[in-house]
Each structure stands twice: as C-alpha cells, then as structure tokens.
Scaffold this motif. Sequence first.
Motif, PDB file in Angstrom:
ATOM      1  N   ILE A 154       0.856  -1.204   0.000  1.00 26.23           N
ATOM      2  CA  ILE A 154       0.000   0.000   0.000  1.00 26.23           C
ATOM      3  C   ILE A 154       0.886   1.247   0.000  1.00 26.23           C
ATOM      4  O   ILE A 154       2.080   1.160   0.331  1.00 26.23           O
ATOM      5  CB  ILE A 154      -0.987  -0.031   1.205  1.00 26.23           C
ATOM      6  N   SER A 207       6.492  -4.335   1.552  1.00 26.81           N
ATOM      7  CA  SER A 207       6.284  -3.376   2.642  1.00 26.81           C
ATOM      8  C   SER A 207       7.632  -2.989   3.224  1.00 26.81           C
ATOM      9  O   SER A 207       8.378  -3.857   3.687  1.00 26.81           O
ATOM     10  CB  SER A 207       5.411  -4.004   3.742  1.00 26.81           C
ATOM     11  N   LYS A 208       7.906  -1.703   3.196  1.00 25.28           N
ATOM     12  CA  LYS A 208       9.189  -1.231   3.729  1.00 25.28           C
ATOM     13  C   LYS A 208       9.336  -1.675   5.192  1.00 25.28           C
ATOM     14  O   LYS A 208      10.340  -2.234   5.583  1.00 25.28           O
ATOM     15  CB  LYS A 208       9.259   0.293   3.606  1.00 25.28           C
ATOM     16  N   THR A 209       8.300  -1.430   5.966  1.00 22.13           N
ATOM     17  CA  THR A 209       8.389  -1.714   7.405  1.00 22.13           C
ATOM     18  C   THR A 209       7.991  -3.139   7.748  1.00 22.13           C
ATOM     19  O   THR A 209       8.375  -3.662   8.781  1.00 22.13           O
ATOM     20  CB  THR A 209       7.426  -0.781   8.168  1.00 22.13           C
ATOM     21  N   PHE A 210       7.188  -3.743   6.910  1.00 26.93           N
ATOM     22  CA  PHE A 210       6.569  -5.049   7.152  1.00 26.93           C
ATOM     23  C   PHE A 210       5.726  -5.028   8.428  1.00 26.93           C
ATOM     24  O   PHE A 210       5.577  -6.029   9.116  1.00 26.93           O
ATOM     25  CB  PHE A 210       7.602  -6.183   7.198  1.00 26.93           C
ATOM     26  N   GLN A 350       0.470  10.935  -3.700  1.00 28.79           N
ATOM     27  CA  GLN A 350       1.270  10.545  -2.531  1.00 28.79           C
ATOM     28  C   GLN A 350       2.620  11.265  -2.539  1.00 28.79           C
ATOM     29  O   GLN A 350       3.059  11.808  -1.527  1.00 28.79           O
ATOM     30  CB  GLN A 350       1.507   9.028  -2.474  1.00 28.79           C
ATOM     31  N   GLN A 506       6.344  11.592   7.352  1.00 28.69           N
ATOM     32  CA  GLN A 506       4.897  11.535   7.115  1.00 28.69           C
ATOM     33  C   GLN A 506       4.164  11.246   8.423  1.00 28.69           C
ATOM     34  O   GLN A 506       3.398  10.320   8.531  1.00 28.69           O
ATOM     35  CB  GLN A 506       4.522  10.510   6.030  1.00 28.69           C
ATOM     36  N   VAL A 509       0.170  10.638   9.016  1.00 22.74           N
ATOM     37  CA  VAL A 509      -0.654   9.443   8.766  1.00 22.74           C
ATOM     38  C   VAL A 509      -0.805   8.590  10.026  1.00 22.74           C
ATOM     39  O   VAL A 509      -1.554   7.613  10.034  1.00 22.74           O
ATOM     40  CB  VAL A 509      -0.078   8.572   7.610  1.00 22.74           C
ATOM     41  N   LYS A 513      -4.037   5.756  12.153  1.00 25.47           N
ATOM     42  CA  LYS A 513      -3.659   4.336  12.302  1.00 25.47           C
ATOM     43  C   LYS A 513      -3.912   3.878  13.739  1.00 25.47           C
ATOM     44  O   LYS A 513      -4.443   2.803  13.980  1.00 25.47           O
ATOM     45  CB  LYS A 513      -2.163   4.139  11.999  1.00 25.47           C
TER      46      LYS A 513
HETATM   47  O1  LIG Z   1       5.875   0.036   2.757  1.00 22.36           O
HETATM   48  P1  LIG Z   1       5.154   0.157   4.037  1.00 22.36           P
HETATM   49  O2  LIG Z   1       6.072   0.185   5.226  1.00 22.36           O
HETATM   50  O3  LIG Z   1       4.131  -0.939   4.182  1.00 22.36           O
HETATM   51  O4  LIG Z   1       4.393   1.534   4.067  1.00 22.36           O
HETATM   52  C1  LIG Z   1       3.404   1.830   3.147  1.00 22.36           C
HETATM   53  C2  LIG Z   1       3.069   3.298   3.122  1.00 22.36           C
HETATM   54  O5  LIG Z   1       2.601   3.695   4.390  1.00 22.36           O
HETATM   55  C3  LIG Z   1       3.057   5.007   4.697  1.00 22.36           C
HETATM   56  O6  LIG Z   1       4.009   4.906   5.692  1.00 22.36           O
HETATM   57  C4  LIG Z   1       1.956   5.903   5.145  1.00 22.36           C
HETATM   58  O7  LIG Z   1       1.181   5.288   6.098  1.00 22.36           O
HETATM   59  C5  LIG Z   1       3.675   5.490   3.395  1.00 22.36           C
HETATM   60  O8  LIG Z   1       4.602   6.485   3.575  1.00 22.36           O
HETATM   61  C6  LIG Z   1       4.212   4.228   2.836  1.00 22.36           C
HETATM   62  O9  LIG Z   1       4.503   4.349   1.473  1.00 22.36           O
END
Ligand SMILES: O=P(O)(O)OC[C@H]1O[C@](O)(CO)[C@@H](O)[C@@H]1O
Length: 549
Positions: A154, A207-210, A350, A506, A509, A513
């Motif tokens: 996402i 997902s960057k953060t997973f 975005q 960011q 956001v 959440k």
């Molecule tokens: O790649 P992730 O960590 O799942 O994050 C998805 C998106 O969520 C955000 O952190 C915003 O909630 C964006 O900046 C990022 O692109």
Amino acid sequence: MRQPLLTTTAAYQALQSHAADAKDWHLRDLFAAEPQRFPTLTVDAAGLFLDYSKNRISQRTVELLTDLARERGVEGQRDAMFSGEKINLTEQRSVLHTALRMPRGKQFVVDGQDINGDVHAVLDRIKAFTDRVRNGNWLGYSGKPITDIVNIGIGGSDLGPKMAVLALRSYAHPRLKMHFVSNVDGHDMDAVLTNLNQETTLFIVASKTFTTAETMLNAQTARRWFLCEGKEEDLARHFVAVSTNTEAVTKFGIDPDNMFPFWDWVGGRYSVWSAIGLSVALAVGFGYFETFLAGAHEMDEHFRTAPLEQNMPVLLALIGFWNREFIGASSLSIAPYHQDLNRFPAYLQQLDMESNGKRVTKGGQPVDTATCPVVWGECGTNAQHAYFQLLHQGTDIVPIDFIAALLPTHDLAGHHDALLANCFAQSEAFMKGKTAEEVRAELTAQGLPEAKIDELVPHRTFPGNRPSNTILMEHLTPATLGALIALYEHKTFVQGVLWDIASFDQWGVELGKVLAKKIQAELEGDVDPAAHDSSTNGLIVMAKGAKIE
Ligand SMILES: O=P(O)(O)OC[C@H]1O[C@](O)(CO)[C@@H](O)[C@@H]1O
C-alpha cells in the motif's frame, strides 16, 4: 541551518511586489507582446520537453523565483541530498533514492557502507529471479510456470509499481498477468483472488516496514487462500517479500532467501526504483527495468548540474510555487493525455502531498505561507467531459500539468492526432479564453436576436488566463517514464526547500492508524464503545448492530 520565515526574506518580498505589478496580466496579452515566448519559456532534459510559457509569468518572474531558490539554498540542499547527508531530520536519515539509479561501479560510500555495491547486489538478485519467472523456469508447486503475480502493498509499496506496470503495458510479458492488492477492504483481495489459481500464482508482499496493518492482513489472507490448495512447504515457491525488515519477514514465514531487501534511506513514496519495483521488473523484464532506472538517472544528472534557470525540475517547482503563493491556486490538476499514465495522478498525490502537506517549518515554527496544493487529476480526454467545465469557467484557478507523448505505442489509425489536438486545444483555451466580444460576434453571425445574445453572452464567455504546463516526450518508454517520475520527485524536493518543510517524513498518517486499531478492537469485541465522541460512538454501534442483524 535554520531558515528565516519565508515572507521575511528579501527574495520573497521582491516577488510579492512583482506579483502586485503582475496582478492584471493576461496570458493572451503576454503572448501577443512576445513572439519568442515559446522558445524562451521552454526547456529540454532527459528526453522530456517542458513548455511553461502558458503561466502568468515573465522572464523577470523567473529571475526573481530563481533568486528565491538561491536564497533558500536549493543548490546546497540538493547537493546535501545527493551526497547522503541526513536531510530527513525528524527521522535522522539520508534520502538516497537517487543512489538506486546510479550506474554500477560509481563508488558511493555513506556511513562507511558501499551503497552502490549494495544496490547492484540486489539488482543482480532481481535480475536472476525475474529471468527465472519470465522464462518459465520458476515453477509453482505442481510444476507449472507462474501466470499471475499479485503485489500486496500500500502507499509507496503499491502506487509506484502499479502506475509503472500500467504505463509500460506495451512492454509487458505475454504470459504474466500483474495484479495489485492494496486496500484493507476485503473486496480488493476478493476481486483478485476470484480469478486465480494457487498452482500458478506468485505473491509479492511489499512493505518497507513489514508492519503496515493493511498489507499484513492482506498477506495473511493470501497465505490462507494459498493453503486451501498448496502445502506449507510449497509457500517458498509462491511468496516472496520486499522489505527493509528481515526479522518481520522471517516471522511471517517467508524464507529470507526469497526476500529482496532495501534500506531505510529510501522513502516509501520514492521506492519504485528499489526492490519495491520487483513487479515492474517482472512485467517488463530486467533490461527495461534498467532502462527505467537509467532514464531517472539522466534526470538526476540534469537536476544536479544544470543552472537553476535551465533546470527542469527547478523550473517546474518554481512555477508551482508562484501559482500557489501569488496566483492563489490551492490545487494542481494533472492531466496525462496518455491512457497508460492513468495512475500517474494517484501516484503524484502521494509523492507531493505526503511529502509537502506540512504546516510547520523544519525548525518547528508554523509556516507563514500556504504550502502544498491539493494534487488531483484524470486522463484527458475523459477529464474534459467530467470536470474541465469548472477549470474553464469556475471561480477557482486550477493550474494544470498536461502530459503527452508525441507518438503512440499503438498502431490504431486516427487516434493520436485526435488526442494531441485535444491536449493542445485545451491548453490554448485555458490560456486565451473567449471574450464577451468574441461570443457576441459569433452569436450575431448566427442571426440570434439581440435579447437572446445578451442573455447568452455571460454564460458563453471564458475568462482564460488559466495557467498550465505541457510536458512532452517522444514516446512513453521505460526511460522517459523514469525521467518523468524523477522530474516530479525533484520538483517536490525543491518546493519543500522553498517552504523549509520536512519533505521526507509523514507523521500525519499516524493518528488515524492508532485510532483505527482501537476501534477495530471495539468492533471485534463485545464492549460497547463509549470513549469516543457521540458521532464516532454512534457509527461504531451501527456497524456492530449490522453484524448482529
Ligand atoms: O511500505 P510500508 O512500510 O508498508 O508503508 C506503506 C506506506 O505507508 C506510509 O508509511 C503511510 O502510512 C507510506 O509512507 C508508505 O509508502
């Protein structure tokens, strides 16, 4: 270095008094008075051409805007970004998406780490993997080649890849169908899974953060769906991950060998160039993915080295800044006259609004001017038949970026001239408008009675003087798409510097959440919520009631 508030700077004040002089300018008159306006107010770079002549500016305006850019330190901050300084201050991170598209072997060490080596090691893995899937050598559990690829992600882990896969549709592999699931709404996943077969489907969990709730829920659902037919030991052939978080990927059950890493110095909305672009590389092949990176790199080099007055991203940023600050435009409409760029406006939403939708300076003070406009848009010519009415005759000034390719990638006769004719006609109409005298003469020639003419003239008059840019390329290719995205990335960066805001975080956001987590627990549990306001409580009660009925 702490910047003074924008309105207190000499360059901003010079622009303010210039804007007072420019208040009554009409684009029609500017064009009539300056036959050389088109060659003067256009620029070429990296396979793109920008015509910014249809803005309410003169050469003096450009000089004053570039003075402001210098005073705000655009060149220094640009160099700081490229060199890996930690310009993302609130997260203490470097901002190095430009390093993702650097050619192999350009030594680049940040914090003792050979970034160029790391980037190209992952690119090599992407090449090996995408070649296997595309050649039909990566087999599903029953021995069949993959036919469907589902990217689950996402925000930046969805919008960039989805936009690029669509934009490069004419380069796509004939066997591989690409799907994107982003929304936590189960209808999104449901619509995709309905037509798929476990034996031949590959999921990319991006997902960057997973830790992103939507992606984790969608990934669990995909896993459950897969296990309806496949076995646990087959998961490795059907699930790969793209992330910076190895621990969470392993915990999810994806083999770290099937994980394509990237780094915290890549912002989510700047990550299509990283392994987040895996779906793009799968769709178009690694060779074209490399060309996509090369196109962006060419724009980087232009941005890094061209004088501000001839620097396309800088000029695009300055024009946008002028329109926002001095023409009062609170939104920017993106109009790609190319159906394959259908998702480009959503992608830019975005990029621009998550970056520059901020109201305090880097030093934490409230800003003293407006910042990022609302970005929105739709492909031409569809947009013309939907909301262009308001853009031509409404009460708000909405600048427009027209984007088009001079040549199509299809061979259907008659369409492309019609498309370009509409694109150019619209920017001409926005610029010129149609005066009451012109309308009156037209209606008189049609023989309408005077009273009818008086009644119709106000409705059929167009004020014109509505600003637009036109961005052209020869063809929409992996290289020109790369350059186009990089153009807007750097534009966003420059505007962030002008406003002195933190473009690379960011925080905005987060609140939603946290609240969603709490409300989800309330929706799933049997405690009646009472802790919210009466509206939120009432809505929760309705949703719970609907489940019981
Ligand atoms: O790649 P992730 O960590 O799942 O994050 C998805 C998106 O969520 C955000 O952190 C915003 O909630 C964006 O900046 C990022 O692109």
